[in-house]
Each structure stands twice: as structure tokens, then as C-alpha cells.
Write an enzyme that holds these catalytic residues in place. Sequence first.
Site, mmCIF file in Angstrom:
data_model
loop_
_atom_site.group_PDB
_atom_site.id
_atom_site.type_symbol
_atom_site.label_atom_id
_atom_site.label_comp_id
_atom_site.label_asym_id
_atom_site.label_seq_id
_atom_site.Cartn_x
_atom_site.Cartn_y
_atom_site.Cartn_z
ATOM 1 N N HIS A 133 -3.261 -2.038 4.685
ATOM 2 C CA HIS A 133 -3.507 -3.073 3.679
ATOM 3 C C HIS A 133 -2.736 -2.823 2.390
ATOM 4 O O HIS A 133 -2.609 -3.728 1.557
ATOM 5 C CB HIS A 133 -5.008 -3.218 3.405
ATOM 6 C CG HIS A 133 -5.601 -2.139 2.558
ATOM 7 N ND1 HIS A 133 -6.287 -1.070 3.073
ATOM 8 C CD2 HIS A 133 -5.634 -1.965 1.218
ATOM 9 C CE1 HIS A 133 -6.719 -0.303 2.103
ATOM 10 N NE2 HIS A 133 -6.338 -0.828 0.955
ATOM 11 N N ASP A 163 -6.080 0.309 10.090
ATOM 12 C CA ASP A 163 -5.619 0.343 8.701
ATOM 13 C C ASP A 163 -4.724 1.541 8.420
ATOM 14 O O ASP A 163 -4.786 2.156 7.356
ATOM 15 C CB ASP A 163 -6.810 0.338 7.731
ATOM 16 C CG ASP A 163 -6.406 -0.128 6.336
ATOM 17 O OD1 ASP A 163 -5.353 -0.769 6.203
ATOM 18 O OD2 ASP A 163 -7.149 0.170 5.371
ATOM 19 N N SER A 237 -6.287 3.884 -2.271
ATOM 20 C CA SER A 237 -6.030 3.571 -0.867
ATOM 21 C C SER A 237 -4.735 4.212 -0.399
ATOM 22 O O SER A 237 -3.686 4.060 -1.023
ATOM 23 C CB SER A 237 -5.951 2.052 -0.680
ATOM 24 O OG SER A 237 -7.191 1.451 -0.920
#
Length: 484
Positions: A133, A163, A237
Site C-alpha cells: 500500500h 501487503d 508503514s
Amino acid sequence: MRPATTLLALTAAAAFGGFTATALHQTLDNRAQAAPAPMQPAPMPQPLAASLSPPPASTQAAPMPSLAPMLQRVMPAVVSVHTQQRVRVRNPFFDDPFFRRMFPQVPQERINESLGSGVIIDAAQGYVLTNHHVIEGADEVSVSLADGRTLKAEFLGSDADTDVALIRIAADDLTELPLGDSSALQVGDYVVAIGNPFGLSQTVTSGIVSAVGRSGIRGLGYQNFIQTDASINPGNSGGALVNLRGELVGINTASLNPRGSAAGNIGLGLAIPTALARSVVQQLVTVGEVRRGTLGIETQALNARLARSLGLDEAQQGALVTRVHPDSGAAAAGLRPGDVVIAAGGQRIANPLMLHNYEGLQQVGAKVALQVLRDGKQINLGVALREQPRALDGASLDERLAGARLAELPEALRQARGRGVLVEDVAAGSRAAQNGLRRGDVITATSAGNFDDLAGLRATMARPPQQLVLLIVRGNVQGRLVMQ
């Protein structure tokens, strides 16, 4: 006589009070027994540093515990990942040539930028591990190193369902982070999260492992997360979760917060274990995509009524097998409808979602040990997972679906929608388009029967019905399409 008597009493009281006060003063102040100090010359003023006493020798000899030595080795391997995506601005006025001529300088596209983190896992090859993402939809990706260098990155591949993404940079003198054994983590182990939250580079937070094997979280694809109370915020992230030996044990991916990131961190961070990331990277490097194996079965939840009908305890949990697809690994292993899967690969299976999640994290060809209840008795079966097509043409199922390309639901969508098949594309003017099918529709059932996924749809359509009706979800609206 009365005045004289009064004066005598006052004199005696004063004498007694003075004696009493002197005795109390001597009792409360030990200095009463000390000799008077000899007179000394006033000391010269000293600088502040000279007036401070050095710490005891024992304190100097014992170093204070610190993560700094480990972090000095680790932090150069954690990078900032910057992405840019060009997005066309939709303005209905510019459909008119007159307005385009009158306002030629008005931009018709904008650039969306985002910032995340990444981890160098192979210095020689320049491999950087990050989240899908973080780089999804990006036209340009660049990486900023801890030493200040900024480099363009090459996209190698990603897997939306876990992911995980892999990019590559070309540079010398890179620092890599060794991969640790995430399967050895236990609740209570100390971990450190490193990343770039809110654009602040090289930020370190620490905590413990709060849970392992965390799953059942809506909208996050296949799940086997490490949960930690180390602060993970937007921008973290793709960053590193390391153990106290400085080994990479997880890739930070999300923070659970019912009020959103604006409410701050509440100590519920999730990281992808390196055992899973290593498998994804290996497939991305060797074949350029992730291929998953499947058991080839459809299941449903086991409730009290079904448990009684199968002669099981009403509290029994598991995944009840409702269909076994031909030519599947499950069929070859002897699995049957009516069997109840209670464990897979040593992991307890309480419901179909847990089985689906476990299955989706296995590679093609993997051999899985299943514990199954059959006729009230436990048996053990070994199943070799086989590959199933992830997409197919509608015409291969039925001519009424010609022109539609059908695909498995992305796992994030499956978590929200449940079972179904995604209409990935519909050719203009095709029979499927004329029947009203659109790209993005989710087919959840047909007049041929219910199904869980693409393999289930193909099984139900082995004998196409005379009248084909599709139950679809379009946006948030559910409806029916009669296919002519």
C-alpha cells in the site's frame, strides 16, 4: 499577703518553665553536646563543575543499559520511501473546447505524494522491502537513505493480499538488515519499531510483542500478524520491527485505532512476520508473482444444529466441508463432504475464515497436515496444495458470460464482502456487457448454486442452468441480472 504569694508563684513557674525548655532543647538538638567549631577563613568561590562530586567508582564501572549500540547498526538499513502518482483532474468544463481554449494554463492533472518506510534486506542486490500500500499506483518511487542520499527505485513486484512489496535501488555502501526467525517470537519479547512516522525520519519506538498469529481483522487481506504495543503511526508503514539482537522480525503495516490516526497511537500495532515476507520475496524474485496453493474445498461454519446432526458436541468448532472440487489436492487426499477440519499445519481451525487464511499463506506444492473429524472420530490427512487459476474468461463457463473476465476477490474485499467472484473486466459490446454486467461487480451466487470462490463458481457451472441469473453486488446495492 495575697500579692506576695502571687509574686512567689510566678517566680517559681518561670524558673520551672526555663528548666523544662532547656531540657527539651537538649533532647531535640544533639549539637548541645558538640564542641564549638574553630573559626576558619571563608572559602574562595569554586566553579560549578569543580563543586560537583564525581559519581562513585561502582557507578562508573557499570554501563547503563541502552539500545543505542544495536540501533547504530540497524538504523542505516531503514529508509524513507517517497512516491508520486499523477492523477488526472476531472473537470466537466474542460470537455468543452471553448473553455480549454480560454483557460489553457489551468492544470488538468495533479501529483499525489506519499511517504512511507522500507528496509534494505540485501545490500548486494539493493533489495528494499516495504508495504504494497506504500507504493500502490505510484508512477515514481524514490528512496532516501540514512546518510542523505536519494535514489530512484525500480519496482520488482508486490502482493496486495499480504501487503508486501519489493523494490530495488542501485547504490554502493548499503547496510542490510539480517532476517530473524519470526516464528520464534513469544508474547512478552522486547521489540523496536523503526520508521518515518508523519515524515519524521529515523524514529525509534519500543515495546513488547503483545500477540502472535493475530488474524480476523477486517480489510487487511491474509493475516498472520505480530501485534505490538510499540508506537506505529502513519509513515511507519514498511518500516522495521527488530528484536534486541538487531534482526528483522516484522514489517510494520498498520495500527488499529477506531478513531483513526488523528486520535494518536493506542498501542495496537501490527507487523507482517518475516517468515511470511521471506516467502513472498522469494516468489517475487524467482517468478515475478505470488502463486498460492489451495486445498480445493468449500466450507461453512459449524453451529450447534450441524454439530448434533454429525454426532458431535454442540460446542465443537471447525470448518465443515460442503464441497470437494474434482482434481484438487483435497480430493486426492480423500477429504469428503461432511468432514470437519479442526486443525491445519498444527494450527487450530475454529471457523472457515481461519482455514481460508491459513490456506492462502501457503505456496503451491506445500504439504499440509489436516486433523479432521469424520463420523465422530479424529483422522489425520496429508494434502498437497495445488494451484488454481486466479482468473478466467466467462465464455469458458457459459457463452452468456462471454466478454467478462472473472477473478478471485482481493483478500481485503473478501474480508468485507465474504464469498464471491470479482468481474475484473467487461469488453465493450460483448454479450456480458449487453446483459448489463459491469467491471467491478461482485457475483455472489448464480441460479446454478452458491459458491465461495472462482473454483466454486466453475464447479457449479459444470452443468449450466437453462436460465442463468446472477446475484451481484454493485457498490453497496445488491441486485439480480438475467443473462440472455
